[in-house]
Every structure is written in C-alpha cells, then in structure tokens.
Design an enzyme around this catalytic site. Structure first.
Site, mmCIF file in Angstrom:
data_model
loop_
_atom_site.group_PDB
_atom_site.id
_atom_site.type_symbol
_atom_site.label_atom_id
_atom_site.label_comp_id
_atom_site.label_asym_id
_atom_site.label_seq_id
_atom_site.Cartn_x
_atom_site.Cartn_y
_atom_site.Cartn_z
ATOM 1 N N THR A 87 -71.929 49.196 75.661
ATOM 2 C CA THR A 87 -72.208 49.676 74.290
ATOM 3 C C THR A 87 -73.141 50.878 74.420
ATOM 4 O O THR A 87 -74.328 50.797 74.132
ATOM 5 C CB THR A 87 -72.912 48.578 73.475
ATOM 6 O OG1 THR A 87 -74.010 48.077 74.267
ATOM 7 C CG2 THR A 87 -71.969 47.452 73.134
ATOM 8 N N VAL A 157 -81.787 41.368 81.981
ATOM 9 C CA VAL A 157 -81.676 41.441 83.443
ATOM 10 C C VAL A 157 -82.204 42.783 83.916
ATOM 11 O O VAL A 157 -82.213 43.749 83.157
ATOM 12 C CB VAL A 157 -80.212 41.292 83.933
ATOM 13 C CG1 VAL A 157 -79.724 39.883 83.684
ATOM 14 C CG2 VAL A 157 -79.314 42.323 83.280
ATOM 15 N N LYS A 208 -84.089 41.915 71.210
ATOM 16 C CA LYS A 208 -83.683 42.694 72.380
ATOM 17 C C LYS A 208 -84.090 44.152 72.239
ATOM 18 O O LYS A 208 -84.713 44.731 73.137
ATOM 19 C CB LYS A 208 -82.172 42.610 72.572
ATOM 20 C CG LYS A 208 -81.615 43.527 73.639
ATOM 21 C CD LYS A 208 -82.075 43.143 75.038
ATOM 22 C CE LYS A 208 -81.599 44.172 76.044
ATOM 23 N NZ LYS A 208 -82.199 43.956 77.372
ATOM 24 N N GLY A 259 -86.394 56.500 82.795
ATOM 25 C CA GLY A 259 -84.942 56.473 83.002
ATOM 26 C C GLY A 259 -84.406 55.065 82.901
ATOM 27 O O GLY A 259 -85.089 54.165 82.427
ATOM 28 N N CYS A 262 -81.642 50.792 80.015
ATOM 29 C CA CYS A 262 -82.071 50.083 78.802
ATOM 30 C C CYS A 262 -83.088 50.869 77.994
ATOM 31 O O CYS A 262 -82.917 51.101 76.809
ATOM 32 C CB CYS A 262 -82.738 48.766 79.161
ATOM 33 S SG CYS A 262 -82.031 47.923 80.528
ATOM 34 N N LYS A 265 -82.278 53.933 75.884
ATOM 35 C CA LYS A 265 -81.182 53.729 74.921
ATOM 36 C C LYS A 265 -81.576 52.823 73.755
ATOM 37 O O LYS A 265 -81.314 53.126 72.587
ATOM 38 C CB LYS A 265 -79.995 53.108 75.658
ATOM 39 C CG LYS A 265 -78.869 52.572 74.798
ATOM 40 C CD LYS A 265 -77.684 52.060 75.616
ATOM 41 C CE LYS A 265 -78.008 50.798 76.392
ATOM 42 N NZ LYS A 265 -78.131 49.582 75.565
#
Ligand code: SAJ
Length: 421
Positions: A87, A157, A208, A259, A262, A265
C-alpha cells in the site's frame, strides 16, 4: 483450519510460514509467478539476513503445510484470509490502493461463506470503512458480520527481525464487532506471544500510523534542535545528553535523514486521513519537511568546507537507510546523491552491506575530495583516520550520525564537520 495470505512479501510470507508451522494448512497467493515458484521450492525470496526464515519456509513447504499459488481459485474453502499486499504512498503523498483493490476483488469472487478477512497492510485510517468494506460487500453481495467477517491487524515488524518481531511484538486486532475482534485474538494467539489488544477498525488503523508518525515527529524535533545548535555554536549531542536527564525527555537522535519503508510513509497516511475534514494538520507535514531536508543539510555542511562542489568526487559512507542493514528503501543517501549531483559533484558510494557498493573504502577514497557519513554502520566506527586522510584530496570528513570522537579524528589531521555541532 485453512488459512490464506495474499501478498507474500516481507510481512506476508513470514506470517504465512508461522501459521503453517503452527499446523494450519496455509495457501499463499502472490501475483509474481517467480516468487510463487521459489517459495514452492522451499526457498525464501526475501533479501537480507532474516534469522530463521529460510529454514522455516523450507520446513513448512517440505511438510506441505505451506503452498504458494497465483490462482485465487485455491482460496475457495479457506476460512481465514490475511491480506498483506503493498500500500504505497505516491509522490503527492496519497495512498495508492490498486493492489489492495485488485486483491479484494479477486478474493470476493471465491470467498467462502462466513470466512474472516483480515487486512494486515498499513492503511490510511478510514480505509476499512470507506474502501475495504464497500468492495467486499458489493462484490460478494453479502453483509459484513453475516456473510463474512472483517478485521484490521496492522503488522509491527522491522527488517532483520521479522520472525522475532512477529512473535514478540504486541498487536492490535480491530474487528467489525467485538466478537470478530475476539475471534482474531484467538487466531493470532497461535503466532503472537505478546498482548493482542481488541479494538474497532479506526482504532487499529490509527495506532499503526500514529506510532510511526510519533517517531517521525520526535526525530524531526531532534533534527531542528541540531540545526539550532549549529547556528549557536553549541554541541547538540551534549545538549541532548543533558536534556535526557530531565524525566520524560526521551530526545531522539539527530541524523542525516529518515529512510525506510514505514517512517517516511505512515505520517502521510495519518495526515491524509482527515483531508477535507475540518481539522488543520500542521505539525506532521512540518516534521516530514524537516526530516526530508536533512540530506540537503548534510550537503550544506560539506559546502561549509568545500564551497564549489562542481567536478568534485565525494566518498559516501553508507547507502542503506539503517545502520548494519542492507535495506536501501527510501534511504537518505539517495537524496544526498541527487543534491550533490545537482551541484555538479559525483558520489563514490561505499556500503559493506550493499553488494554494489562494497569493497575497500580506502581504495574508493583515493580519488575523492572529501568523505561524508550518512549511515552509521558499526564497522565505520573503527575507521583508520590516518589512512583515510592520506587517501582524500581534501582532509574533510562530515559525520551525519555522531559516530566519531572529535579528538581522535582531528588527531589524524582530518577536519571533522559534525551534524549538530
Ligand atoms: N532515525 C533517526 N533518528 C532516530 C531514529 C531513527 O534519524 O533517533 C532514522 C534512521 O536512521 C532511519 C529512520 O530514521 O533512517 C528509521 O529508523 P527506525 O529506527 O525507525 O527504523 P525502522 O524504519 O525499521 O522503523 C521500524 C518501525 N517499526 C515498524 O514500523 C513496525 C518503527 O515503528 C520502530 O520504532 C523502529 O522500527 C524501531 O524501533 O526499530
């Protein structure tokens, strides 16, 4: 029971293998035929060093507990379907759901009556209600809570610790109803040894994206403080050390950039979740702006010593986005290189973890004007500064991760420029 995982990437595949190890009959679905073939040969297609993963996959494939396919028809009798497709966020920072929509549409055509569907991919808060639910209800012509059940269970993770994290990190299980959340808790209890917290969809989606946005904002604060310290002639590392003595001031580390897959973004997923609603989101984009600027700031630090970079060759120490990792996704080094090339400079990249850039760094230093550290790989800690100085045309070394001791470097005759100092 029969379980399926759609999307056999660095989250989906370990999850599929763990459920298979727990005795489930697992069908893995992926669009990439070569990935499916490699898995069915018992080989892990996941790059990088993931302790235990290759052996686990070989074992469950050999015992026929895990089978991969590109064919959705093999999902007809499956009771639980986990969705782990990509996604991504596009350049306009808007989440792209092509892969998710396609997977849900294909799944709808074969979904068993009363099956449980769980979205594990990271999604913008509101996606379950506004994207996933409508696609499934429309294409299956069934109602959630009757003809099928629907949950959101975000993954936590970290590359390099996939199996360990999946077992030891707590997870939120967001269900279409408390009963569904409870059923998800029982399901994930097979592979998760940590807390499984029940919630509704929006809470699971928010946890999240908020947890990663929290980290991005905290890093941005450290970065802005570093630039203030530079301007005032203070040492941010000393400032940070003393700030942290005050209770509850867990100031994070300034650095050459943020960087990975996760952190850069997820803030955009959170920010765009309220687009068009009556709330102004200012801190989150500002933090992204600060963190995205850091690679350019590293170039500014270099230009403080070498004004004109046109035609200069700069040794870049580290290409991966994280220390002691080979993961290069959205790595700050890529932005530094672009900024350097925009000034007519050229980067000579060294990274012991990235095959393309491995090799003898002192050899690479030979025809370079200066060196810049972007990634704090442990082996850079014990650099031979005298040898590096002898190789570089200009004895300038920029430290973007507070890796080195000022005295030691200057003793070797190198001019050390430290971020935040
Ligand atoms: N970084 C800084 N300063 C810091 C911490 C990190 O500049 O103080 C930079 C790193 O150099 C890297 C980027 O930020 O370029 C991300 O670093 P990270 O430590 O957050 O590592 P990630 O990307 O692997 O983040 C993952 C995330 N885990 C999940 O998404 C499940 C994150 O939520 C975790 O906090 C992080 O691992 C972790 O704790 O290691």
């Amino acid at each position: 029971a029969r379980l399926a995982v759609i999307g056999l990437g660095y989250v989906g595949l370990p999850v599929a293998a763990l459920f298979a190890q727990r005795g489930f009959n697992v069908t893995g679905v992926d669009v990439k035929a070569e990935r499916v073939d490699r898995i069915n040969q018992g080989i892990s297609p996941i790059e990088g060093d993931e302790p235990g993963l290759s052996e686990l996959i070989a074992g469950v494939v050999k015992s026929c507990k895990l089978h991969a396919t590109t064919d959705y028809d093999e999902l007809k009798d499956v009771d639980v379907v986990l969705v782990d497709v990509e996604t991504p966020v596009n350049h306009a920072h808007i989440p792209e759901y092509e892969a998710l929509r396609a997977a849900l549409k294909s799944l709808s055509a074969v979904l068993k009556e009363g099956a449980l569907v769980v979205i594990e991919s990271t999604i913008m808060p509101g996606t379950m209600q506004n994207v996933v639910l409508p696609i499934l209800e429309k294409n299956t012509e069934r109602k959630v809570g009757q003809g099928f059940y629907l949950g959101n269970c975000p993954e936590r993770v970290m590359p390099g610790k996939l199996l360990k994290n999946l077992n030891s990190m707590s997870r939120v299980v967001g269900g279409d109803s408390p009963d569904t959340a409870a059923a998800m808790r029982a399901l994930y209890g097979n592979i998760v040894a940590a807390d499984l917290d029940t919630a509704d969809w929006i809470t699971a989606e928010l946890v999240k994206t908020v947890e990663n946005t929290y980290r991005d904002v905290q890093i941005a604060f450290a970065n802005e403080t570093a630039m203030i310290c530079e301007a005032l002639g203070a040492d941010v590392w000393r400032v940070r050390e003393l700030v942290r003595k005050s209770p509850g001031r867990e100031m994070l580390l300034p650095g050459a950039g943020v960087g990975g897959h996760c952190i850069p973004k997820d803030p955009w997923l959170l920010a765009s979740s309220v687009k068009g609603l009556d709330v102004r989101v200012r801190l989150i984009p500002a933090a992204r702006d600060i963190n995205s600027f850091m690679p350019s700031h590293m170039l500014d630090l270099l230009k403080g010593r070498i004004k004109d970079l046109n035609g200069k060759r700069i040794l870049l120490l580290g290409y991966a986005y994280l220390e002691d990792s080979d993961d290069t996704r959205d790595a700050p080094s890529q932005y530094f290189i672009k900024a350097l090339e925009a000034e007519g400079g050229q980067a000579v990249v060294h990274d012991p973890y990235v095959a393309e850039f491995a090799g003898d760094l002192y050899e690479k230093a030979k025809d370079c004007d200066a060196a810049v550290l972007i990634t704090a790989h442990s082996q850079y800690k014990s650099l031979d500064f005298a040898k590096l100085k002898a190789a570089l045309k200009t004895p300038v070394l920029v430290d973007g991760r507070n890796l080195w001791d000022k005295m030691e470097v200057s003793k070797a005759g190198l001019d050390l420029v430290r971020l935040g100092d």
